[in-house]
Design a protein around this motif. Structure first.
Motif, PDB file in Angstrom:
ATOM      1  N   VAL A  47      27.794  14.978 -54.687  1.00  0.00           N
ATOM      2  CA  VAL A  47      28.204  16.052 -53.780  1.00  0.00           C
ATOM      3  C   VAL A  47      29.595  16.550 -54.128  1.00  0.00           C
ATOM      4  O   VAL A  47      29.843  17.768 -54.145  1.00  0.00           O
ATOM      5  N   PHE A  48      30.521  15.634 -54.424  1.00  0.00           N
ATOM      6  CA  PHE A  48      31.874  16.053 -54.774  1.00  0.00           C
ATOM      7  C   PHE A  48      31.899  16.894 -56.048  1.00  0.00           C
ATOM      8  O   PHE A  48      32.822  17.683 -56.264  1.00  0.00           O
ATOM      9  N   ARG A  49      30.894  16.723 -56.912  1.00  0.00           N
ATOM     10  CA  ARG A  49      30.797  17.511 -58.138  1.00  0.00           C
ATOM     11  C   ARG A  49      30.029  18.819 -57.916  1.00  0.00           C
ATOM     12  O   ARG A  49      29.991  19.666 -58.813  1.00  0.00           O
ATOM     13  N   THR A  50      29.401  18.944 -56.751  1.00  0.00           N
ATOM     14  CA  THR A  50      28.526  20.094 -56.493  1.00  0.00           C
ATOM     15  C   THR A  50      29.173  21.142 -55.606  1.00  0.00           C
ATOM     16  O   THR A  50      29.015  22.349 -55.825  1.00  0.00           O
ATOM     17  N   ILE A  51      29.909  20.701 -54.571  1.00  0.00           N
ATOM     18  CA  ILE A  51      30.536  21.637 -53.642  1.00  0.00           C
ATOM     19  C   ILE A  51      32.001  21.272 -53.467  1.00  0.00           C
ATOM     20  O   ILE A  51      32.385  20.111 -53.646  1.00  0.00           O
ATOM     21  N   PRO A  52      32.852  22.241 -53.126  1.00  0.00           N
ATOM     22  CA  PRO A  52      34.255  21.926 -52.846  1.00  0.00           C
ATOM     23  C   PRO A  52      34.385  21.260 -51.474  1.00  0.00           C
ATOM     24  O   PRO A  52      33.913  21.796 -50.473  1.00  0.00           O
ATOM     25  N   VAL A  53      34.981  20.082 -51.436  1.00  0.00           N
ATOM     26  CA  VAL A  53      35.123  19.308 -50.201  1.00  0.00           C
ATOM     27  C   VAL A  53      36.597  19.096 -49.907  1.00  0.00           C
ATOM     28  O   VAL A  53      37.369  18.698 -50.785  1.00  0.00           O
ATOM     29  N   HIS A  54      36.984  19.370 -48.684  1.00  0.00           N
ATOM     30  CA  HIS A  54      38.365  19.137 -48.240  1.00  0.00           C
ATOM     31  C   HIS A  54      38.591  17.623 -48.154  1.00  0.00           C
ATOM     32  O   HIS A  54      37.899  16.936 -47.404  1.00  0.00           O
ATOM     33  N   PRO A  55      39.549  17.064 -48.914  1.00  0.00           N
ATOM     34  CA  PRO A  55      39.740  15.607 -48.896  1.00  0.00           C
ATOM     35  C   PRO A  55      40.167  15.045 -47.553  1.00  0.00           C
ATOM     36  O   PRO A  55      39.965  13.852 -47.285  1.00  0.00           O
ATOM     37  N   GLY A  56      40.739  15.892 -46.688  1.00  0.00           N
ATOM     38  CA  GLY A  56      41.126  15.426 -45.362  1.00  0.00           C
ATOM     39  C   GLY A  56      40.044  15.608 -44.326  1.00  0.00           C
ATOM     40  O   GLY A  56      40.244  15.292 -43.147  1.00  0.00           O
ATOM     41  N   GLN A  57      38.881  16.132 -44.758  1.00  0.00           N
ATOM     42  CA  GLN A  57      37.786  16.386 -43.831  1.00  0.00           C
ATOM     43  C   GLN A  57      36.498  15.741 -44.344  1.00  0.00           C
ATOM     44  O   GLN A  57      35.481  16.396 -44.541  1.00  0.00           O
ATOM     45  N   VAL A  58      36.579  14.437 -44.552  1.00  0.00           N
ATOM     46  CA  VAL A  58      35.413  13.650 -44.946  1.00  0.00           C
ATOM     47  C   VAL A  58      35.214  12.580 -43.881  1.00  0.00           C
ATOM     48  O   VAL A  58      36.145  11.829 -43.564  1.00  0.00           O
ATOM     49  N   GLY A  59      34.028  12.533 -43.300  1.00  0.00           N
ATOM     50  CA  GLY A  59      33.750  11.557 -42.253  1.00  0.00           C
ATOM     51  C   GLY A  59      32.381  10.935 -42.433  1.00  0.00           C
ATOM     52  O   GLY A  59      31.596  11.344 -43.296  1.00  0.00           O
TER      53      GLY A  59
END
Length: 262
Positions: A141-153
């Motif tokens: 998923v981290f390689r597929t979409i841009p993810v905010h590192p402070g918004q992972v739960g």
């Protein structure tokens, strides 16, 4: 069900009694069997994203993980990502179904892995194959979409809620928020960081009775210094719409394109 209840009650007592040993301390995440090594990249270059809806990740031959994307997601805007864990006997689709309507409304990406057996490994013995599945899924998923590192739960229902608590507390460097809908206990593991926690539980739950579960789990977490938001509701072993909505709003994550929060 009585056998299951006795098991979970005993496990809860073990986990609570082991709290001091498992609290945040000197152990590094990489030394724990519950540790996850996948992390969002430091930058988010524009890329072509999958369309909205459910997407199999193609990582497992059976019981593959699902990625659910909201319509609001765009390649230039890092999104919030919630790992959502199904209850006993469930699968990835059951995990997605818990929050999909709210994910659309609030612009959340959902990652729903599936346990290798009928429930998550640490519910019955210890952390193992399910951790590897979740780590592979997160890395993809981290390689597929841009993810905010402070918004992972991480979130879950029933056995998935118990597993979310155990895995979330063991990976506080990754998960800033934990959501537990009707948990039974906390599978013990060395803890890292201090993620914020949301717990909801029905006061008429006959599967995981509230007196022997959340009413013991929540005070123990607070004694250990965690910030816990706790809600009881009139009802049984379920996730109510009100609880789900409050949990998503509690995250405090701005939808993609509306600025960043930490």
């Amino acid at each position: 069900m009585l056998t299951r209840r006795r098991f979970l009650t005993a496990a809860a007592q073990l986990a609570l009694s082991a709290g001091c040993a498992a609290k945040e301390g000197n152990m590094d995440e990489s030394r724990s069997p519950a540790s996850l090594v996948a992390r969002p990249p430091g930058s988010h270059p524009p890329r072509s994203l999958p369309g909205p809806g459910k997407h199999l990740l193609g990582l497992e031959q059976v019981r593959d993980s699902l990625l659910y994307l909201p319509p609001a997601l765009h390649s230039a805007d890092p999104a919030g990502l919630l790992v959502i864990l199904h209850g006993a006997g469930g699968d990835a689709a059951a995990g997605v179904s818990l929050l999909a309507p709210l994910a659309d409304k609030y612009g959340l990406a959902l990652l729903a892995p599936a346990s290798r057996q009928s429930t998550w490994d640490a519910i019955r013995h210890g952390y193992g194959p399910d951790v590897a599945v979740i780590n592979r899924a997160l890395d993809r998923v981290f390689r597929t979409i841009p993810v905010h590192p402070g918004q992972v739960g991480i979130a879950g229902f029933s056995d998935g809620a118990s597993y979310a608590l155990g895995l979330g507390l063991a990976n506080g460097g990754l998960f800033r928020h934990i959501v537990a809908f009707s948990p039974g206990f906390i599978p013990p593991a060395p803890r890292v960081g201090k993620p914020a926690i949301f717990v909801s539980h029905g006061n008429n739950d006959s599967v995981l009775p509230i007196d022997s579960t959340s009413r013991k789990i929540v005070p123990a977490l607070r004694r250990d210094g965690y910030d816990v938001t706790y809600r009881e509701f009139d009802g049984g072993h379920t996730v109510t719409w009100e609880s789900a909505r409050e949990a998503v709003e509690w995250l405090g994550w701005e939808p993609p394109g509306h600025g960043e929060t930490s």
